[in-house]
Design a protein around this motif. Structure first.
Motif, short mmCIF file in Angstrom:
data_model
loop_
_atom_site.label_atom_id
_atom_site.label_comp_id
_atom_site.label_asym_id
_atom_site.label_seq_id
_atom_site.Cartn_x
_atom_site.Cartn_y
_atom_site.Cartn_z
N LEU A 233 0.86 -1.19 0.00
CA LEU A 233 0.00 0.00 0.00
C LEU A 233 0.89 1.23 0.00
N TYR A 234 0.59 2.16 -0.89
CA TYR A 234 1.34 3.41 -0.96
C TYR A 234 0.57 4.53 -0.26
N GLN A 235 1.32 5.40 0.40
CA GLN A 235 0.76 6.61 0.99
C GLN A 235 0.00 7.36 -0.11
N GLY A 236 -1.24 7.77 0.17
CA GLY A 236 -2.04 8.49 -0.80
C GLY A 236 -2.92 7.60 -1.66
N GLU A 237 -2.79 6.29 -1.50
CA GLU A 237 -3.57 5.32 -2.27
C GLU A 237 -4.81 4.92 -1.47
N GLU A 238 -5.88 4.58 -2.14
CA GLU A 238 -7.10 4.09 -1.48
C GLU A 238 -6.89 2.62 -1.10
N PRO A 239 -6.97 2.27 0.20
CA PRO A 239 -6.78 0.87 0.59
C PRO A 239 -7.95 0.00 0.12
N GLY A 240 -7.64 -1.10 -0.53
CA GLY A 240 -8.67 -2.03 -0.98
C GLY A 240 -8.68 -3.33 -0.21
N PHE A 241 -7.60 -3.59 0.53
CA PHE A 241 -7.44 -4.88 1.20
C PHE A 241 -6.88 -4.71 2.60
N ILE A 242 -7.23 -5.66 3.44
CA ILE A 242 -6.60 -5.82 4.74
C ILE A 242 -5.83 -7.13 4.65
N TYR A 243 -4.66 -7.19 5.27
CA TYR A 243 -3.81 -8.38 5.19
C TYR A 243 -3.67 -9.00 6.57
N PHE A 244 -3.89 -10.31 6.65
CA PHE A 244 -3.56 -11.06 7.85
C PHE A 244 -2.22 -11.73 7.59
N ILE A 245 -1.25 -11.49 8.46
CA ILE A 245 0.10 -12.03 8.26
C ILE A 245 0.21 -13.39 8.94
N ALA A 246 0.33 -14.43 8.12
CA ALA A 246 0.52 -15.78 8.65
C ALA A 246 2.00 -16.02 8.94
N GLU A 247 2.87 -15.49 8.08
CA GLU A 247 4.32 -15.56 8.27
C GLU A 247 4.93 -14.28 7.74
N GLY A 248 5.94 -13.77 8.43
CA GLY A 248 6.67 -12.61 7.93
C GLY A 248 6.47 -11.36 8.75
N LEU A 249 6.99 -10.26 8.21
CA LEU A 249 7.02 -8.98 8.92
C LEU A 249 6.80 -7.83 7.94
N MET A 250 5.95 -6.88 8.34
CA MET A 250 5.69 -5.69 7.53
C MET A 250 5.99 -4.44 8.35
N ARG A 251 6.20 -3.36 7.61
CA ARG A 251 6.47 -2.06 8.26
C ARG A 251 5.60 -1.01 7.60
N GLY A 252 5.00 -0.15 8.42
CA GLY A 252 4.31 1.03 7.94
C GLY A 252 5.21 2.22 8.15
N TYR A 253 5.26 3.14 7.16
CA TYR A 253 6.13 4.31 7.31
C TYR A 253 5.56 5.51 6.58
N TYR A 254 5.92 6.67 7.09
CA TYR A 254 5.56 7.94 6.49
C TYR A 254 6.71 8.40 5.59
N ILE A 255 6.38 9.16 4.57
CA ILE A 255 7.39 9.78 3.72
C ILE A 255 7.20 11.29 3.84
N ASP A 256 8.26 11.99 4.26
CA ASP A 256 8.14 13.44 4.43
C ASP A 256 8.36 14.16 3.09
N SER A 257 8.27 15.47 3.11
CA SER A 257 8.37 16.28 1.89
C SER A 257 9.75 16.18 1.22
N GLU A 258 10.76 15.74 1.97
CA GLU A 258 12.10 15.59 1.41
C GLU A 258 12.40 14.15 0.97
N GLY A 259 11.39 13.28 1.05
CA GLY A 259 11.56 11.90 0.61
C GLY A 259 12.11 10.95 1.66
N LYS B 277 -10.95 4.96 9.50
CA LYS B 277 -11.38 6.14 8.75
C LYS B 277 -11.39 5.81 7.26
N SER B 278 -12.27 6.47 6.55
CA SER B 278 -12.29 6.26 5.10
C SER B 278 -11.30 7.22 4.45
N GLY B 279 -11.02 6.98 3.20
CA GLY B 279 -10.11 7.87 2.48
C GLY B 279 -8.80 7.20 2.15
#
Length: 193
Positions: free
Chosen positions: A40-66, A87-89
């Motif tokens: 999922l990319y910042q600014g994209e409409e989420p279409g799915f929720i993921y249940f993690i059976a194996e592995g690791l994910m990270r959520g992160y913000y990207i600032d104006s400088e990248g 929230k929607s959006g």
């Protein structure tokens, strides 16, 4: 790979009604996501929720400088891409895999269409969301009131199973410090007094 319902039942330690399991297996899919995959990319409409059976994910913000700043981590037995539950959006942050992941990819349209069919999975997702909010509040308190060393110690106490799986860069970003500062903190903790 197992069916989506089998991964959910095993990972969440629950029993889904047979009718709901069949419907879930027709709508959701089990996916293998390679390390470094963006789900999922910042600014994209989420279409799915993921249940993690194996592995690791990270959520992160990207600032104006990248620059990216770690917001959260999700591992086995947890959900990722849950922001739309609150929230929607458009997504306010990006989500990537830090390890190869086996996930159950559940469309939000399925969750919305089956809210009244079986409340078990929605109850579990809501409980997870509450835990994630508590974790976010604990992190916010730490960022505002604790020193960098205290934040690192708190992370080790609360998230010990993740500590060895994260890069120095990602962990430092999550703690709100630079990787070099985290290195110094680790050395201070390892040195005898």
């Amino acid at each position: 790979m197992k069916k989506p319902s089998e991964y959910l039942e095993c990972g969440l330690k629950l029993s889904l009604p047979a009718n709901f399991s069949r419907t879930l297996d027709r709508s959701a899919e089990t996916v293998l996501l390679e390390k470094g995959c963006t789900v999922l990319y910042q600014g994209e409409e989420p279409g799915f929720i993921y249940f993690i059976a194996e592995g690791l994910m990270r959520g992160y913000y990207i600032d104006s400088e990248g620059n990216d700043m770690s917001k959260c981590f999700a591992a086995e037995g947890e959900f990722a891409c849950t922001e739309r539950l609150r929230k929607s959006g458009k997504a306010t942050f990006t989500i990537e895999t830090l390890e190869t992941c086996i996930c159950v990819k559940i469309p939000y349209s399925f969750l919305n269409a089956n809210r009244n069919e079986d409340e078990t999975i929605l109850k579990v997702i809501n409980e997870f969301t509450q835990r994630a909010l508590k974790k976010a509040e604990r992190r916010e308190r730490g960022l505002l009131t604790l020193s960098a060393s205290e934040r690192y110690i708190d992370f080790l106490l609360e998230e010990s199973k993740l500590a060895g799986r994260l890069s120095q860069k990602h962990l430092a970003s999550y703690l709100g410090i630079r990787p070099g500062s985290l290195c110094r903190i680790k050395k201070q903790m390892d040195s005898p007094m």
